[in-house]
Enzyme design. Structure first.
Site, PDB file in Angstrom:
ATOM      1  N   ASP A 156       0.408  -1.365   0.108  1.00  0.00           N
ATOM      2  CA  ASP A 156      -0.071  -0.020  -0.107  1.00  0.00           C
ATOM      3  C   ASP A 156       0.891   1.293  -0.296  1.00  0.00           C
ATOM      4  O   ASP A 156       2.193   1.395   0.101  1.00  0.00           O
ATOM      5  CB  ASP A 156      -0.806  -0.207   1.518  1.00  0.00           C
ATOM      6  CG  ASP A 156      -2.187   0.656   0.750  1.00  0.00           C
ATOM      7  OD1 ASP A 156      -2.069   2.209   0.104  1.00  0.00           O
ATOM      8  OD2 ASP A 156      -2.891   1.081   2.250  1.00  0.00           O
ATOM      9  N   ASP A 181     -10.518   2.154  -3.425  1.00  0.00           N
ATOM     10  CA  ASP A 181     -11.039   2.615  -1.774  1.00  0.00           C
ATOM     11  C   ASP A 181     -12.548   2.617  -2.217  1.00  0.00           C
ATOM     12  O   ASP A 181     -12.868   2.026  -0.905  1.00  0.00           O
ATOM     13  CB  ASP A 181     -10.059   3.483  -0.899  1.00  0.00           C
ATOM     14  CG  ASP A 181      -9.286   2.831  -0.891  1.00  0.00           C
ATOM     15  OD1 ASP A 181      -8.736   1.838  -0.227  1.00  0.00           O
ATOM     16  OD2 ASP A 181      -8.125   3.195   0.895  1.00  0.00           O
TER      17      ASP A 181
END
Ligand code: DGJ
Length: 744
Positions: free
Chosen positions: A492, A562
């Site tokens: 990430d 997301d």
């Protein structure tokens, strides 16, 4: 066959030819032709890129005309030959071509003028790799040929190698550029585009993929007009805000028909795609590293390798272009053992627990996941340092004992005992002030001396251009991955780069910081993925902030956004599919109402959208009803059955959600024996329209059986007459149609 000065094998195969008499290079395969020539004064001019032609007979030499306010070749008196109107392959600045330059050089004397002329060329088999950078590759030298044209600015002895690779069986030309300072003085590269291409006067549309965090890659299409239109990122990464892909197409090109040219940058940092229509309605496209905050010092004998651009040509509309990109990226960009492996169905604990978890809570989710047939558990953010929220511990990649009192290995063994794989989350490029790493190395982050660095999500960015920083992170990750029995890593990155300054570079090299960051990142990715070849690596940057062809060279899949709301995902996944394969796009079913949008959607719709990617779940299974779990079990079983078609079939967009209350797409197996179509209706209506769905990509001469209903229908019928869809009396509905060829 002979060996050239670069030790590459010379070949005489006919993918690339050079006509000595006309000075024309012709790159061609059975689909496309790319033509360029050495024009008067040694200028490399562009002639044509498009559908294949057998032989070129000189009809695209640029007409000559005396144009006011457009200079001519230095040292000549011919007013009809102007670099300002010629279609060119690669332009410098200050030579009378006033359009967007590909190369900007600051000479030692402060001047910027550069005049690039042909010096030599070579044609080699295969495709040379790009040092330190990701690039499309070949498995055998027979697959492609490469033309390398060397241009030179005689006064400064700067050499520019232009690389053009044409694949034998793909509608692709890959371009890159290498600059070498063969002069005696140090110069500065202020801009190095990886390619330039000039279109003749023709109306064009440009398609781009802008967006935002949790709202990535929406297709934007607009007419190219006078002036310069730039699509770029100055955020240090590819970014959610503007993807590093554009396409130019005829105004009437649609998903199935028309000419389109796609440009995908194989790079994960700042980028700029610029489109300029000049005074004569010619259009110049340049793609490369963004020149904003870029200044690369090149001392005598040093070289600079610019990243690659993949150029795809299609005369079968946007779907034709996308399919070429999909095949190229999954077959000749993605690498490693997981490239062709079916990707496991995951359960990720992020939206289920956020930071609020411990071993026993997670074990309950694992147990439920096992019962429904899920194949991998992914432990997301919060397992390391003392991280209970997002303001600490980045940089401390040791297990948080409070959450795993028996150690992580015990938990990962438990997951494996349930017959599942174990994945884990990292954010390796970041540092929290509240971390041991910061306490020990407060100088490791990007920051300008004397200034407080800008926080974002309470975190700061490590200077990945520094070897000692990379070594530190590599050693920590290696230690953990070696001991905890990990099958998957989610990489990430949750903020963009500010305070761009590297403490190890002198003032005159600070403009190199951002590119050195990306080169350092690539070196670390190469080291880790080589050291742990069995691990499935997944990219992520706050969702889809770093989806690009460069990252895919190291990680075959990426978390697409997301935003897990099924309806928002329709446009995100539709846009992403323009340039990136479905096997690279991970998509999860999350709870309803959705945490990002508050929208309530049926479980089936959420699953159908997520099944149109690399499938998984991201919700708390322990809170679901028995009925819901039963439905999930069925979804998992179904996905396992259709997974090969979804991940490795041909993906065809049918109905664009940006223009309709509907969206549809289909996956067709390469042998056309199986297909899975999905169709989504957004809002229901009291007076609904009767909607026909027409499929695509099937075999017209074969019959297909609908697996759910048993009904047999011809491929020609499914594609031409189509069928009326069932009308649902509720919002956000979806339909899945699974067809298999039958011989009756
Ligand atoms: C952003 C990612 O996109 C999410 O999936 C999750 O991993 C969070 N970061 C964790 O901080």
């Amino acid at each position: 066959m002979t060996k050239s000065e670069n030790n590459l094998t010379q070949v005489n195969e006919p993918l690339i030819t050079f006509d000595q008499k006309t000075q024309v290079f012709h790159l061609h395969n059975k689909h496309l032709s790319y033509l360029l020539s050495i024009d008067e004064g040694g200028i490399l001019s562009h002639l044509y890129f498009g559908r294949r032609i057998r032989n070129y007979h000189g009809q695209r030499r640029s007409p000559r005309r005396d144009r006011g306010f457009s200079g001519n070749l230095p040292g000549t008196t011919d007013r009809t030959y102007s670099l300002d109107s010629l279609l060119r392959e690669y332009s410098g600045k200050g030579d009378g071509d006033f359009r967007t330059p590909a190369l900007v050089v600051r000479q030692a004397d402060g001047s910027h003028t550069i005049f690039l002329t042909y010096r030599s060329h070579q044609i080699v088999s295969g495709k040379p790799s790009l040092e330190g950078l990701p690039a499309a590759y070949v498995e055998t030298d027979e697959e492609a040929q490469t033309l390398i044209v060397t241009l030179e600015d005689e006064v400064s002895s700067l050499r520019v190698d232009l690389f053009y690779t044409i694949y034998r069986d793909r509608n692709v030309v890959a371009r890159s550029v290498k600059i070498k300072n063969t002069g005696r003085t140090t110069i500065h590269l202020e801009k190095v585009a990886s390619m330039q291409m000039d279109f003749n006067n023709r109306p064009l549309d440009v398609i781009s993929l802008p967006g935002a965090h949790a709202n990535e890659r929406h297709q934007q299409r607009e007419a190219v007009g006078f002036g310069i239109k730039e699509f770029s990122s100055s955020r240090g990464t590819t970014s959610h805000q503007m993807n590093s892909f554009i396409a130019l197409c005829d105004p009437d090109t649609n998903e199935f028909h028309g000419e389109v040219y796609g440009f995908s940058f194989v790079y994960s940092g700042n980028h700029k795609e610029s489109v300029e229509m000049d005074q004569f309605r010619q259009t110049r496209v340049t793609v490369g590293i963004n020149d904003d905050q870029f200044d690369w010092q090149l001392t005598p004998n040093e070289s600079f390798q610019a990243p690659e651009v993949l150029m795809v040509y299609s005369n079968h509309g946007l779907n034709g272009m996308s399919q070429t990109f999909h095949h190229l990226l999954r077959e000749r960009i993605a690498r490693g053992k997981n490239k062709y492996r079916e990707r496991p169905i995951v359960i990720n604990n992020w939206e289920a627990t956020f930071f609020d978890f411990n071993e026993s809570k997670l074990k309950k989710i694992v147990d439920e996941a096992k019962n429904v047939g899920i194949e991998m558990f992914v432990l997301d953010d919060g397992w390391f340092g003392h991280r209970d929220n997002d303001d600490s511990s980045l940089g401390d990649w040791q297990v948080f004992e409070k959450k795993f009192p028996n150690g992580l290995r015990r938990f990962s063994d438990y997951v494996h005992q349930q017959g599942m794989k174990m994945g884990i989350w990292f954010e390796p490029e970041m540092i929290s002030y509240d971390s041991d790493l910061y306490r020990q190395h407060p100088d490791y982050l990007l920051k300008v001396p004397g200034r407080k660095p800008t926080p974002s999500r309470d975190q700061y960015v490590l200077d990945m251009g520094r070897q000692e920083v990379r070594d530190n992170i590599f050693n920590q990750m290696k230690q953990l991955l070696q001991t905890e029995n990990i099958d998957y890593v989610k990489w990430d990155m949750n903020r963009h780069l500010t305070d761009v300054y590297s403490t190890v570079l002198p003032a005159e090299r600070q403009g190199e910081t951002l590119h050195r960051y990306v080169l350092g990142l690539y070196e670390l990715l190469e080291k880790l993925t080589t050291k742990f070849p069995n691990i499935l690596w997944e990219g992520c940057s706050g969702g889809g902030g770093r989806i690009d062809a460069g990252f895919m060279y190291y990680m075959p899949q990426s978390w697409a956004s997301d935003n897990t709301d099924a309806i928002a995902r329709l446009t995100i996944q539709y846009g992403t599919s323009l340039a990136y394969p479905i096997s690279s796009m991970t998509a999860h079913v999350s709870e309803s109402p959705n945490q990002q949008t508050g929208r309530a959607t049926p479980l089936k719709t959420r699953a159908d959208v997520a099944m149109s990617g690399v499938f998984g779940y991201e919700l708390d299974l322990t809170k679901m009803t028995a009925m819901e779990k039963m439905a999930i079990k069925k979804q998992v079983t179904l996905y396992k059955e259709i997974r090969p078609v979804i991940q490795y079939g041909n993906f065809i967009r049918l109905i664009n959600p940006n223009q309709n209350n509907r969206c549809a797409w289909i996956f067709v197996a390469p042998d056309k024996k199986e297909a899975v179509a999905f169709s989504f209706h957004v809002l229901s209506s009291a007076q609904p329209t009767f909607d026909v769905l027409r499929l695509a990509g099937l075999d017209s001469d074969r019959n297909y059986q609908n697996v759910a209903t048993g009904k047999v229908i011809g491929g020609d019928e499914l594609m031409n007459t189509g069928f009326y869809e069932k009308i649902d009396n509720f919002d956000f509905s979806s339909h899945l149609y699974h067809f298999k060829v039958v011989t009756v």
